[in-house]
Design an enzyme around this catalytic site. Structure first.
Site, PDB file in Angstrom:
ATOM      1  N   ASP A 189       0.899  -1.153   0.000  1.00 45.75           N
ATOM      2  CA  ASP A 189       0.000   0.000   0.000  1.00 45.75           C
ATOM      3  C   ASP A 189       0.931   1.194   0.000  1.00 45.75           C
ATOM      4  OD1 ASP A 189      -1.476   2.291   0.949  1.00 45.75           O
ATOM      5  OD2 ASP A 189      -3.097   0.892   1.357  1.00 45.75           O
ATOM      6  N   HIS A 190       1.058   1.855  -1.141  1.00 42.33           N
ATOM      7  CA  HIS A 190       2.145   2.837  -1.239  1.00 42.33           C
ATOM      8  C   HIS A 190       1.946   4.021  -0.294  1.00 42.33           C
ATOM      9  CE1 HIS A 190      -0.448   5.034  -4.076  1.00 42.33           C
ATOM     10  NE2 HIS A 190       0.349   6.068  -3.915  1.00 42.33           N
ATOM     11  N   LYS A 231       4.787   6.581   2.436  1.00 44.75           N
ATOM     12  CA  LYS A 231       4.923   8.046   2.428  1.00 44.75           C
ATOM     13  C   LYS A 231       5.433   8.526   3.782  1.00 44.75           C
ATOM     14  CE  LYS A 231       1.273   8.856  -0.965  1.00 44.75           C
ATOM     15  NZ  LYS A 231       1.916   9.457  -2.115  1.00 44.75           N
ATOM     16  N   GLU A 248      -7.209  14.607  -5.954  1.00 40.61           N
ATOM     17  CA  GLU A 248      -6.217  14.857  -7.006  1.00 40.61           C
ATOM     18  C   GLU A 248      -6.852  15.515  -8.208  1.00 40.61           C
ATOM     19  OE1 GLU A 248      -4.349  11.091  -7.805  1.00 40.61           O
ATOM     20  OE2 GLU A 248      -6.218  10.004  -7.645  1.00 40.61           O
ATOM     21  N   ASP A 292     -10.734   2.200  -4.981  1.00 39.50           N
ATOM     22  CA  ASP A 292      -9.414   2.606  -5.459  1.00 39.50           C
ATOM     23  C   ASP A 292      -8.591   3.287  -4.365  1.00 39.50           C
ATOM     24  OD1 ASP A 292      -7.548   2.969  -7.668  1.00 39.50           O
ATOM     25  OD2 ASP A 292      -8.021   5.109  -7.575  1.00 39.50           O
ATOM     26  N   HIS A 311      -5.762   2.770   0.943  1.00 37.21           N
ATOM     27  CA  HIS A 311      -4.898   3.863   1.409  1.00 37.21           C
ATOM     28  C   HIS A 311      -5.495   4.649   2.589  1.00 37.21           C
ATOM     29  CE1 HIS A 311      -2.847   2.934  -2.204  1.00 37.21           C
ATOM     30  NE2 HIS A 311      -3.542   3.685  -3.031  1.00 37.21           N
ATOM     31  N   LYS A 346      -4.273  19.003  -5.912  1.00 37.23           N
ATOM     32  CA  LYS A 346      -3.870  17.681  -5.412  1.00 37.23           C
ATOM     33  C   LYS A 346      -3.403  17.862  -3.971  1.00 37.23           C
ATOM     34  CE  LYS A 346      -0.784  13.744  -6.235  1.00 37.23           C
ATOM     35  NZ  LYS A 346      -1.671  12.605  -6.136  1.00 37.23           N
TER      36      LYS A 346
HETATM   37  C1  BG6 Z   1      -3.408   4.706  -6.584  1.00 34.35           C
HETATM   38  C2  BG6 Z   1      -4.744   4.823  -7.250  1.00 34.35           C
HETATM   39  O1  BG6 Z   1      -3.396   3.630  -5.695  1.00 34.35           O
HETATM   40  O2  BG6 Z   1      -3.131   5.910  -5.868  1.00 34.35           O
HETATM   41  C3  BG6 Z   1      -4.765   6.007  -8.196  1.00 34.35           C
HETATM   42  O3  BG6 Z   1      -5.033   3.629  -7.977  1.00 34.35           O
HETATM   43  C4  BG6 Z   1      -4.355   7.266  -7.471  1.00 34.35           C
HETATM   44  O4  BG6 Z   1      -6.049   6.178  -8.784  1.00 34.35           O
HETATM   45  C5  BG6 Z   1      -3.060   7.065  -6.692  1.00 34.35           C
HETATM   46  O5  BG6 Z   1      -4.170   8.287  -8.443  1.00 34.35           O
HETATM   47  C6  BG6 Z   1      -2.786   8.255  -5.809  1.00 34.35           C
HETATM   48  O6  BG6 Z   1      -1.505   8.137  -5.241  1.00 34.35           O
HETATM   49  P1  BG6 Z   1      -0.673   9.423  -4.807  1.00 34.35           P
HETATM   50  O7  BG6 Z   1       0.556   8.857  -4.212  1.00 34.35           O
HETATM   51  O8  BG6 Z   1      -0.437  10.226  -6.042  1.00 34.35           O
HETATM   52  O9  BG6 Z   1      -1.552  10.158  -3.822  1.00 34.35           O
END
Ligand code: BG6
Length: 489
Positions: free
Chosen positions: A180-181, A185, A219, A238, A243, A346
């Site tokens: 989960d990126h 962060k 965003e 999504d 997240h 964003k």
């Molecule tokens: C992804 C989603 O997991 O996270 C995207 O699938 C989204 O739709 C993105 O744009 C947002 O990530 P960040 O790091 O730009 O906030």
């Protein structure tokens, strides 16, 4: 850069190696880690995908990706060549048996068999099970192998279970890294530091002092080239199911005993399990969903979601939810969670609003203290305090902000979240990855909302591209006397 340690030699196999994620995020992240001296010269990165390419053609694509997605000042020709020399490629249909798997095996055999092997699944999640089956069939799973699974882990509980079972048949849970990126962060991890390393915060961190929490990730981008995926997903699946719920867990959890993976994951799981269910009966008052219509973003006219898609759709590009964590700590504290495509700007942030001081000493009630944790952009922490207003003879208050940036030494940008996570998988550190029971608990909460929406319990609203979202989202907060952060700035 002496604070970045080199990891041990590894083999990284990326399935879905020609896809957008690999090109946009994974290869640039690995290049950056090589640039920081963390990737040893005998590490191998092997791309695997269906596209018929030889090694040279793949390397050419990788070079283009680095040039496209990284600033030119960090692309030194020598380092780029060193990185590209690490790459290999195998044409392979991961859903089928075939001799290509032997080709992958012989590429891997070049390295010592016992070194760390990471299989990164950046393909459609329906393929995860068959990739594992083939890895097993062709003898590619070693004791030091691990898999990294990209989201989405399913579109509901049943599909998530199928994916987890498919992978779990071949890999024990401790070798499965669900990425989960957002957890990679910097400011998201900082929630733990701010809460638990500062008695000042820790002492006030409950419903006794906190009035509400907002978690926002909006965003400006629309669905771009991802409409086919996005339309089957929507904002809740999504962004929120994964997240934003993870962020909510870090804000709401009890102190873990340590920063060991299972201690942190147990604490997060307890929050997920304490989320009050939202059902057909409550969806109308607790949730707002919407689609963007044509508007102006960053000075450009952009079409609406349905125009972009070219067909009718019941998929939301905006969702705002009032969530409740039913634990003694969070009694009567709403957690507002929202996400949007095609917003005016964003921003990802956590806003904690404290209860105002219960004093009559100053006449009017003092403003609420408010803590803003900026996840992106401009990572930092902003705390609003009441101070004496020096411009008046009478003792009156005004607010002042203690605003601090969280920066890298020398003002360098933070490493991308993928950089940290890709190497955590090599190091075997799962703390920033999601355990299976967390995914399931998140679906247990999210799925009934999707069901309620399917039953049309909360009507689909609209908002103009470039706006902050539909009016109904303002009302969601107004019923508790709250306002979204941008409206109170
Ligand atoms: C992804 C989603 O997991 O996270 C995207 O699938 C989204 O739709 C993105 O744009 C947002 O990530 P960040 O790091 O730009 O906030």
């Amino acid at each position: 850069m002496e604070h970045f340690q080199q990891v041990e030699p590894f083999d990284y196999v990326i399935f879905g190696a020609t896809g957008d994620l690999t090109m946009r995020k994974l290869l640039p992240a690995l290049y950056n880690r090589l640039r920081m001296g963390q990737i040893p010269d005998d590490a191998c990165i092997i791309g695997a995908a269906r596209t018929e390419l030889d090694r040279e053609a793949y390397v050419a694509r990788a070079r283009d990706a680095l040039e496209r997605f990284l600033p030119s000042d960090i692309l030194s020709p020598g380092l780029v060549e060193r990185f590209l020399a690490r790459l290999d490629y195998v044409t392979l249909d991961s859903s089928r048996e075939g001799p290509q798997w032997d080709a992958l095996k012989s590429l891997l055999a070049k390295a010592q068999p016992d070194r760390v092997r990471v299989y990164y699944f950046a393909t459609a999640p329906q393929l995860y099970g068959s990739i594992c089956e083939n890895l097993n069939r062709y003898g590619l799973i070693t004791p030091t192998s691990r898999v990294v699974l990209e989201k989405p882990i399913g579109t509901n509980m049943a599909t998530a279970t199928a994916i987890n079972d498919g992978v779990g048949q071949y890999f024990p849970e401790k070798q499965i890294y669900r990425i989960d990126h957002y957890l990679g962060k910097e400011t998201v991890q900082n929630v733990l530091a701010l809460r638990f390393a500062n008695p000042l915060m820790n002492a006030a961190w409950s419903g006794e002092h906190i009035e509400s929490v907002q978690i926002t990730a909006v965003e400006t981008v629309g669905v771009e080239g991802r409409a086919a995926y996005y339309d089957t997903s929507g904002a809740l699946r999504d962004m929120i199911q994964n997240h934003l719920l993870q962020v909510l867990c870090l804000v709401a959890m009890e102190a873990p005993d340590s920063l060991e993976a299972d201690a942190v994951r147990n604490a997060k799981l307890a929050v997920l399990n304490a989320l009050r269910p939202i059902t057909d009966a409550t969806a109308a008052t607790e949730t707002v969903r919407a689609q963007y219509t044509a508007g102006v973003v960053d000075g450009e006219n952009v079409p609406g979601y349905l125009e972009e898609l070219g067909k009718p759709s019941a998929t939301e590009t905006y969702a705002a939810i009032r969530a409740w964590v039913d634990t003694p700590r969070w009694k009567n504290v709403p957690f507002y969670v929202r996400t949007a495509k095609r917003s005016g700007k964003k921003v990802s942030e956590i806003v904690v609003t404290f209860r105002p001081a219960a004093t009559t000493m100053f006449g009017a009630t003092p403003a609420s203290n408010r803590l803003v944790l900026r996840i992106q952009p401009n990572e930092g922490v902003d705390l609003r305090l009441n101070v004496k207003n020096p411009a008046l003879d009478v003792f009156n208050l005004r607010t002042a902000d203690l605003d601090t940036s969280i920066r890298m030494e020398g003002g360098l940008p933070f490493p991308d979240s993928y950089e940290r996570l890709l190497l955590d998988a090599v190091r075997g550190d799962p703390v920033l990855f999601i355990r299976r029971d967390e995914v399931e608990a998140a679906w247990r909460w999210a799925e009934p909302i999707l069901e309620a929406w399917k039953h049309d319990k909360a009507p689909m609203q609209t908002y103009s591209a470039g706006s902050y979202g539909p009016e109904q989202a303002t009302q969601l907060l107004a019923s508790h006397g709250d306002t979204w952060h941008e409206a109170s700035e």
